[in-house]
Write an enzyme that holds these catalytic residues in place. Structure first.
Site, PDB file in Angstrom:
ATOM      1  N   THR A  63       0.814  -1.093  -0.094  1.00 60.03           N
ATOM      2  CA  THR A  63       0.018   0.064   0.114  1.00 60.03           C
ATOM      3  C   THR A  63       0.867   1.254   0.083  1.00 60.03           C
ATOM      4  OG1 THR A  63      -0.142   0.402   2.380  1.00 60.03           O
ATOM      5  CG2 THR A  63      -1.689  -1.232   1.567  1.00 60.03           C
ATOM      6  N   ASP A  64       0.240   2.396  -0.236  1.00 59.52           N
ATOM      7  CA  ASP A  64       1.082   3.606   0.068  1.00 59.52           C
ATOM      8  C   ASP A  64       0.550   3.758   1.394  1.00 59.52           C
ATOM      9  OD1 ASP A  64       2.497   5.863  -0.180  1.00 59.52           O
ATOM     10  OD2 ASP A  64       1.674   6.522  -1.954  1.00 59.52           O
ATOM     11  N   TRP A  65       1.528   5.162   1.737  1.00 60.30           N
ATOM     12  CA  TRP A  65       1.259   5.612   3.310  1.00 60.30           C
ATOM     13  C   TRP A  65      -0.121   5.614   3.958  1.00 60.30           C
ATOM     14  CZ3 TRP A  65       5.864   7.081   5.666  1.00 60.30           C
ATOM     15  CH2 TRP A  65       5.656   7.938   7.031  1.00 60.30           C
TER      16      TRP A  65
END
Ligand code: BGC
Length: 748
Positions: free
Chosen positions: A299-301
């Site tokens: 995932t991203d942040w």
């Protein structure tokens, strides 16, 4: 009976075929299966959890908090850590830190190594004194694939020398929204450049073999459509019809998967109301099944959390976790706490996520760790240190910055300036280092100049180096924001003794949301400076160091020369001075259409109704009218094309079409030049583009020299996505365009 035999035969054939498509089990597969069989649910969920360094570190950069590290590794069994606390660390600091992390993992029951990931976006961002190269937008301007590969190899070596084996790069998002704050991280507006540079870069990261100290795992990002935000604001809603998504946004990822990208990071935004992190369609159906991606999906942040608390499609944080993991997420960049671990455990126990999905995710993660050699040696490799900071990287950084430089205007051949000239250097970028490097430069935002290498030069210094300090005056002070830099009256007062004014405008560094802007206009103080400079009557050369095209239509007519320098890394200043004073002949080509005004953001691959919008009597309303067109870029020499020939005017089936053109350097200077081949489908079931870039080649030509350039394309290069969302090439008439030459052929 005969029928029966036939059936048996067909069945046997089928089995045979299946056996052929089934991939052979590798030794790594065996090890992974054995390890998974020994793992508890907690250990598996821990592998899927990624936290940021701050969770296990103290407030002092580079220093770990032993108790916090123990908690993360022993209690939460985290599989991955990323990032820095605030700024880049030295190679030796990285080695100490990563050794402590590796030691902690060695003390666990199964001794599964932790994988560390960083954002080496244009060189190794987070190691002090690492070599920074042009941002992707500048590399795209160079149109030099070999150069892109070479700088990537250095980034890989400097990451690995720092002990890091996973790089969150390259960005494959296409730059079709110039407002977007991540525009500089893109390869610009064209699909073909994006996919050719993107795949070359992925191969350059990985091709030496992931156990080798010259390679790192790449991460194609941000799948998918991240750059298409309506407002240009980072992480805001995207509305993207599938036909457009498949035509412009997906091909780069499709090619990157084929090139062997090990990992992928997901778009933080929503598309058509569905957060991409929760889209089973995009993650599993398209990415896994259609594109055949077998690596790790990270995932991203904070994006799993956001599926609940920002996107509001999951009513609880646990529902968000289940939604994303079921959609296909393998690892969550949580990253500031362990909530994902707790929630995923609960979700599995409540049968909201099947064990098969967990095993599948963990298999991907462990496979990557085995491939990277982390099980054999999880420690930073001492022998890799020799690959850090080699003197030749500086020369390569200069080559890359040189080839990025794009000369947009040169009225009356005002450039190159004579080295005997006296110049006034003005504008906020004249004494800024950060405005030459941009985002992800020793810090995330790239603005803190104390972390840059001590020998980084400003444009002012580089010009003084060339002309001697006595011939250079300035009205600037250090740093982009110093109020002195905007003093138009001082500029007017100082100009009288100068032969020319070099005006350094543009953008200071920014990354992601902090780079959001309300419109593309340059700020008024910069415009006022340009007007004051023009009013002196001296020739004004505008140098733009910027990550995206800021409007200059109001000042462009009074500028004699305009050099687009982008954010070209460590050697930007030297490259600018070399071009301005003729020590380097510029050859960059715009990788985007430089817009004239906010209402006129039209891409070069426009549709026919964008080319000519309407005709009222004799009044033709044209559409594509940028200030500078895609592909524009001047040289100090001139090139002429002739003898465009096609191997056939009747292309059939899968055959190749060979296209040749003669290119002559008709000027007095040697020069590099990119020959671009465009095609146009004259009529098609989906309105065709007016032109599409299909191939390019960069060549070197001595003054007076000619070369024949050869391209080969086939029907796949002419394909488009049709109304059934299939990529097809329809029979019909096509046009090939190289420079001002055209030729026609028919495809059957
Ligand atoms: C960015 C990613 C980056 C990640 C880790 C996010 O905010 O969108 O591109 O890889 O942070 O630093």
């Amino acid at each position: 009976m005969k029928r029966f035999i036939l059936l048996i035969f067909a069945f046997a054939l089928g089995l045979n075929n299946n056996a052929q498509v089934k991939k052979a089990i590798t030794p790594i597969d065996r090890k992974v299966t054995e390890l998974i069989a020994k793992m508890t649910l907690e250990e598996k969920v821990g592998q899927m959890t990624q936290v940021t360094l701050g969770v296990v570190g103290t407030k002092t950069d580079g220093e770990l908090d032993a108790a916090a590290l123990k908690k993360a590794v022993d209690n939460y069994k985290v599989g991955s850590i990323l990032n820095v606390t605030n700024h880049a660390l030295s190679v030796s600091q990285w080695h100490v830190l990563l050794t402590q992390i590796a030691d902690a993992a060695k003390n666990t029951r199964l001794k599964i190594p932790i994988i560390y990931g960083l954002d080496g976006i244009h060189g190794q961002t987070y190691t002090l004194d690492a070599t920074l190269f042009p941002q992707n937008i500048g590399m795209a301007a160079s149109r030099n694939i070999e150069l892109a590969r070479a700088v990537t190899k250095v980034a890989a070596k400097e990451l690995r020398a720092s002990g890091v084996r996973w790089n969150f790069a390259p960005v494959l998002d296409i730059g079709r929204q110039p407002l977007w704050s991540r525009f500089p991280e893109t390869y610009g507006e064209d699909v073909f450049i994006g996919k050719t540079m993107g795949t070359a870069v992925i191969k350059a990261y990985e091709e030496d073999g992931l156990t080798n100290t010259t390679a790192v795992a790449s991460c194609m990002k941000h799948y998918l459509g991240y750059s298409a935000s309506r407002t240009g604001k980072d992480r805001t809603p995207i509305y993207l019809p599938e036909i457009e998504m498949r035509e412009y946004y997906l091909p780069q990822f499709r090619e990157a998967v084929k090139a062997g990208a090990s990992t992928v990071m997901i778009n933080s935004s929503e598309i058509n109301g569905v957060p991409v992190h929760a889209s089973k369609y995009l993650l599993t159906d398209v990415l896994r099944k259609e594109l055949g991606f077998e690596g790790v999906i990270v995932t991203d942040w904070e994006d799993v959390k956001r599926v609940h608390d920002r996107h509001n499609v999951a009513a609880t944080p646990r529902e968000a976790v289940a939604m994303c993991v079921n959609a296909g997420i393998d690892m969550s960049m949580v990253p500031t706490d362990f909530s994902f671990y707790d929630l995923l455990l609960e979700a599995v126990k409540k049968n909201e996520v099947p064990m098969s999905r967990i095993d599948d995710a963990v298999k991907k993660i462990l496979t990557l760790k085995y491939k990277l050699g982390l099980f054999d040696n999880p420690y930073p490799e001492k022998e890799a240190i020799a690959n850090f900071g080699k003197p030749e990287y500086q020369a390569l950084a200069l080559d890359a910055a040189h080839e990025a430089m794009t000369l947009l205007k040169n009225e009356g051949n005002v450039l190159p300036l004579a080295k005997s000239a006296k110049v006034l250097v003005a504008g906020p970028a004249a004494q800024s280092i950060s405005a030459l490097n941009g985002c992800w430069s020793y810090t995330w935002q790239g603005k803190e100049e104390q972390w840059y290498p001590a020998d980084s030069k400003t444009i002012l210094q580089s010009i003084m180096d060339k002309l001697g300090a006595a011939n250079v005056s300035t009205t600037t002070a250090k740093g982009f924001d110093d109020s002195k830099n905007y003093d138009a009256a001082a500029l007017t007062a100082t100009a009288s003794s100068a032969d020319a004014i070099i005006l350094c405008l543009g953008e200071n560094a920014y990354a992601e949301s902090p780079g959001n802007i309300e419109d593309l206009a340059l700020d008024e103080r910069q415009v006022a400076l340009a007007k004051a400079a023009a009013a002196t009557g001296k020739p004004v050369i505008l140098v733009l160091t910027e990550g995206r095209p800021r409007f200059i239509s109001n000042i462009e007519p009074s500028m004699k020369g305009i050099l687009m320098a982008y954010w070209s890394g460590k050697k930007t200043a030297e490259a600018v001075a070399d071009v301005l004073f003729g020590d380097y002949n510029p050859n960059g080509k715009l990788p985007f259409s430089y817009p004239r005004s906010m209402g006129e953001v039209v891409m070069y691959d426009r549709k026919p109704t964008e080319e000519i919008r309407e005709i009222f009597n004799d009044d033709v309303h044209t559409g594509y009218n940028p200030l500078f067109a895609f592909g524009h870029g001047l040289s100090y020499t001139s090139f002429e094309y002739s003898d465009l020939t096609l191997s056939t005017t009747g292309l059939k089936g899968d055959a190749n079409l060979t296209i040749t053109v003669k290119v002559k350097n008709t000027g007095a200077r040697d020069g590099k030049h990119t020959v671009e081949l465009y095609s146009r489908d004259m009529y098609a079931s989906i309105t065709p583009n007016m032109k599409r870039l299909r191939a390019f080649q960069k060549i070197d030509l001595k003054a007076g020299e000619s070369k024949t350039v050869r391209f080969s394309i086939n029907k796949d290069d002419l394909a488009f996505v049709n109304a059934q969302l299939k990529t097809v090439t329809e029979a019909g008439d096509f046009k090939v365009m190289i420079g001002n030459l055209t030729a026609d052929f028919r495809y059957n």
